[in-house]
Design an enzyme around this catalytic site. Structure first.
Site, PDB file in Angstrom:
ATOM      1  N   GLY A   1     -18.662   8.335   0.324  1.00 48.95           N
ATOM      2  CA  GLY A   1     -17.652   8.516  -0.714  1.00 48.95           C
ATOM      3  C   GLY A   1     -17.871   7.606  -1.900  1.00 48.95           C
ATOM      4  O   GLY A   1     -19.000   7.173  -2.179  1.00 48.95           O
TER       5      GLY A   1
ATOM      6  N   VAL B   1     -17.266   4.501  -2.421  1.00 48.62           N
ATOM      7  CA  VAL B   1     -17.898   3.214  -2.130  1.00 48.62           C
ATOM      8  C   VAL B   1     -19.228   3.412  -1.406  1.00 48.62           C
ATOM      9  O   VAL B   1     -20.229   2.794  -1.761  1.00 48.62           O
ATOM     10  CB  VAL B   1     -16.978   2.316  -1.265  1.00 48.62           C
ATOM     11  CG1 VAL B   1     -17.592   0.936  -1.095  1.00 48.62           C
ATOM     12  CG2 VAL B   1     -15.588   2.193  -1.884  1.00 48.62           C
TER      13      VAL B   1
ATOM     14  N   LYS C   1       0.865  -1.182   0.000  1.00 46.12           N
ATOM     15  CA  LYS C   1       0.000   0.000   0.000  1.00 46.12           C
ATOM     16  C   LYS C   1       0.899   1.228   0.000  1.00 46.12           C
ATOM     17  O   LYS C   1       2.073   1.139   0.375  1.00 46.12           O
ATOM     18  CB  LYS C   1      -0.864  -0.012   1.267  1.00 46.12           C
ATOM     19  CG  LYS C   1      -2.069   0.865   1.217  1.00 46.12           C
ATOM     20  CD  LYS C   1      -3.329   0.111   0.845  1.00 46.12           C
ATOM     21  CE  LYS C   1      -4.524   1.045   0.805  1.00 46.12           C
ATOM     22  NZ  LYS C   1      -5.757   0.375   0.438  1.00 46.12           N
TER      23      LYS C   1
ATOM     24  N   GLY D   1     -19.840   7.831   5.927  1.00 45.01           N
ATOM     25  CA  GLY D   1     -19.007   8.125   4.755  1.00 45.01           C
ATOM     26  C   GLY D   1     -19.752   7.858   3.461  1.00 45.01           C
ATOM     27  O   GLY D   1     -20.112   6.725   3.169  1.00 45.01           O
TER      28      GLY D   1
HETATM   29  P1  NAD Z   1     -13.684   8.248  -0.299  1.00 47.15           P
HETATM   30  O1  NAD Z   1     -12.625   9.184   0.087  1.00 47.15           O
HETATM   31  O2  NAD Z   1     -14.327   8.396  -1.634  1.00 47.15           O
HETATM   32  O3  NAD Z   1     -14.844   8.251   0.785  1.00 47.15           O
HETATM   33  C1  NAD Z   1     -14.642   8.384   2.141  1.00 47.15           C
HETATM   34  C2  NAD Z   1     -15.694   9.355   2.619  1.00 47.15           C
HETATM   35  O4  NAD Z   1     -15.670   9.394   4.033  1.00 47.15           O
HETATM   36  C3  NAD Z   1     -15.450  10.780   2.138  1.00 47.15           C
HETATM   37  O5  NAD Z   1     -16.625  11.284   1.522  1.00 47.15           O
HETATM   38  C4  NAD Z   1     -15.085  11.525   3.404  1.00 47.15           C
HETATM   39  O6  NAD Z   1     -15.485  12.859   3.379  1.00 47.15           O
HETATM   40  C5  NAD Z   1     -15.822  10.738   4.443  1.00 47.15           C
HETATM   41  N1  NAD Z   1     -15.320  10.886   5.800  1.00 47.15           N
HETATM   42  C6  NAD Z   1     -14.052  11.025   6.244  1.00 47.15           C
HETATM   43  N2  NAD Z   1     -14.011  11.131   7.591  1.00 47.15           N
HETATM   44  C7  NAD Z   1     -15.295  11.016   8.001  1.00 47.15           C
HETATM   45  C8  NAD Z   1     -15.920  11.032   9.272  1.00 47.15           C
HETATM   46  N3  NAD Z   1     -15.219  11.153  10.402  1.00 47.15           N
HETATM   47  N4  NAD Z   1     -17.268  10.904   9.327  1.00 47.15           N
HETATM   48  C9  NAD Z   1     -17.989  10.767   8.201  1.00 47.15           C
HETATM   49  N5  NAD Z   1     -17.455  10.748   6.979  1.00 47.15           N
HETATM   50  C10 NAD Z   1     -16.123  10.870   6.873  1.00 47.15           C
HETATM   51  O7  NAD Z   1     -13.091   6.775  -0.125  1.00 47.15           O
HETATM   52  P2  NAD Z   1     -13.706   5.399  -0.639  1.00 47.15           P
HETATM   53  O8  NAD Z   1     -12.999   4.999  -1.861  1.00 47.15           O
HETATM   54  O9  NAD Z   1     -15.195   5.458  -0.643  1.00 47.15           O
HETATM   55  O10 NAD Z   1     -13.222   4.430   0.531  1.00 47.15           O
HETATM   56  C11 NAD Z   1     -13.888   4.382   1.772  1.00 47.15           C
HETATM   57  C12 NAD Z   1     -13.187   3.372   2.664  1.00 47.15           C
HETATM   58  O11 NAD Z   1     -13.210   2.087   2.040  1.00 47.15           O
HETATM   59  C13 NAD Z   1     -11.710   3.655   2.937  1.00 47.15           C
HETATM   60  O12 NAD Z   1     -11.370   3.200   4.223  1.00 47.15           O
HETATM   61  C14 NAD Z   1     -11.000   2.806   1.902  1.00 47.15           C
HETATM   62  O13 NAD Z   1      -9.687   2.491   2.288  1.00 47.15           O
HETATM   63  C15 NAD Z   1     -11.881   1.597   1.892  1.00 47.15           C
HETATM   64  N6  NAD Z   1     -11.820   0.832   0.649  1.00 47.15           N
HETATM   65  C16 NAD Z   1     -12.129   1.402  -0.538  1.00 47.15           C
HETATM   66  C17 NAD Z   1     -12.063   0.641  -1.710  1.00 47.15           C
HETATM   67  C18 NAD Z   1     -12.449   1.211  -3.042  1.00 47.15           C
HETATM   68  O14 NAD Z   1     -12.738   0.430  -3.971  1.00 47.15           O
HETATM   69  N7  NAD Z   1     -12.542   2.514  -3.202  1.00 47.15           N
HETATM   70  C19 NAD Z   1     -11.676  -0.700  -1.642  1.00 47.15           C
HETATM   71  C20 NAD Z   1     -11.376  -1.260  -0.404  1.00 47.15           C
HETATM   72  C21 NAD Z   1     -11.444  -0.487   0.741  1.00 47.15           C
END
Ligand code: NAD
Length: 368
Positions: A196, A198, A94, A194
């Site tokens: 985001g 996902v 990572k 969150g």
């Molecule tokens: P992202 O950055 O698009 O979404 C994360 C969201 O969480 C953001 O909108 C952010 O503003 C919000 N956030 C941050 N701190 C917060 C809090 N304290 N309270 C509420 N919301 C908060 O990221 P993502 O790609 O959606 O990933 C989300 C999680 O899933 C991460 O931990 C990432 O490592 C994990 N993940 C993602 C993927 C993927 O395919 N994108 C795969 C495996 C794991």
């Protein structure tokens, strides 16, 4: 490009880094520094027995360097278990960039990072994570061939988030089957932390199954994206732990399952896509069992994304990916069955299954 610091700082920081590498079992950690673009990044390669280390690149304004190091070490170790339990021929790695993705992400910074990835000669393959998107991967690919999660118009499979979300959704169904006797989520109250990449797809699946969905985010625009599409209830980020819900879905950052939140959470089920949800795998994984909370191991739950990324690497089609992601349902059930029957920490059960595959394949690999 330069690496290093004053002699004294190098001496003291390398001692503590080596201690951490020893404790967590890492093979290699690379500090990447490019003065001109402002790049400060750390690549963590945890284990490459099964194949090259593949794991996403996260850009985050870490409080300090130690926080960034801790994050990359935890995340890369998690990738080792994730790639193994997903049945992929990939090791765990990572990377993190220290900085604010909204204001400090530039072409030069991403390309400087790409050069460091290229220098590792395929030991690390990068992909997107928090703060990154597929167009950033395209930028990085200008400097390295070891990049995945590329946009579809460049032959990639695009954003892995929908597959991560689907895997999380099927894991929720498996956990619901154990907790409530049925894998139907109809009428269940789910708190999604969150909205985001996902989170928003997970919300889509939940709404389709007629769940009552509570959401929070720290960014207004993310919330608007979701509220303009779905009938959800918005709560303050701090309120999310106190809601009377059936499922808590951590879909933002890690360590949200901790002493404080376990005192507050009322949900009998925790399933979300965030990495490293348990602040301490042992303490808080055990605490879930003691409190009768069904916790589905994060690295299994969210393995849909890396399955999709791997499909890009081995040039498999979407049917292959979909089939592999569907299996997360059965794998979650298998882990929870063992965990509940033996009253053991589900995270540890899943790690044992993942470690066994690594050990078994290591024996195969030593033979000609
Ligand atoms: P992202 O950055 O698009 O979404 C994360 C969201 O969480 C953001 O909108 C952010 O503003 C919000 N956030 C941050 N701190 C917060 C809090 N304290 N309270 C509420 N919301 C908060 O990221 P993502 O790609 O959606 O990933 C989300 C999680 O899933 C991460 O931990 C990432 O490592 C994990 N993940 C993602 C993927 C993927 O395919 N994108 C795969 C495996 C794991």
């Amino acid at each position: 490009m330069s690496q290093g610091n004053s002699k004294e700082q190098v001496k003291s920081s390398s001692v503590s880094v080596f201690e951490e590498l020893h404790n967590m079992g890492h093979e290699q950690v690379v500090y990447c520094h490019d003065e001109e673009s402002g790049l400060k990044a750390i690549i963590g390669v945890h284990n490459t027995v099964l194949g090259p280390g593949l794991g996403g690149l996260r850009m985050w304004p870490y409080q300090d360097e130690q926080a960034a190091l801790t994050d990359v070490l935890r995340l890369s170790r998690g990738m080792t278990f994730k790639n193994s339990i997903a049945g992929l021929n990939l090791g765990g790695a990572k990377a993190v960039i220290i900085g604010d993705a909204r204001t400090q992400k530039t072409e030069a910074l991403l390309r400087a990072f790409g050069k460091f990835v290229e220098n590792l000669n395929g030991k690390y393959i990068t992909a997107e994570d928090v703060g990154m998107n597929s167009s950033d991967m395209e930028t990085i690919s200008m400097e390295t061939q070891y990049v995945s999660g590329m946009p579809e118009y460049r032959g990639g499979l695009g954003d892995p988030s929908p597959f991560t979300a689907y895997g999380t959704y099927v894991s929720m169904k498996a956990a619901a089957k154990k907790a409530f006797g049925s894998d139907s989520l109809e009428g269940k109250r789910v708190a999604v932390q969150g909205c985001g990449n996902v989170g928003q797809y997970i919300i889509g699946h939940l709404i389709k199954e007629n769940c009552k969905v509570y959401v929070c985010d720290v960014f207004e625009d993310r919330l608007k994206q979701v509220t303009s599409k779905y009938d959800v209830t918005v709560v303050n980020p701090e309120e999310i732990y106190d809601l009377d819900v059936d499922i808590y879905a951590p879909c933002a950052l890690g360590a949200t399952v901790n002493d404080d939140t376990l005192r507050r959470l009322k949900s009998p089920v925790i399933v979300g896509c965030a990495n490293n949800q348990l602040k301490d795998e042992k303490i808080h994984g055990d605490a879930c069992i003691q409190k009768g909370i069904i916790y589905a191991p994060d690295f299994l739950v969210n393995s849909g994304g890396v399955i999709n990324v791997y499909a890009e690497v081995i040039k498999a089609n979407t049917d292959w990916t979909q089939g592999h992601v569907e299996k997360i349902y059965d794998k979650t059930l298998d882990v929870l069955n063992i965990s509940l029957a033996q009253q053991r920490n589900a995270q540890e059960v899943a790690m044992e299954i993942a470690q066994k595959r690594i050990d078994d394949i290591a024996k195969v690999k030593v033979k000609y």
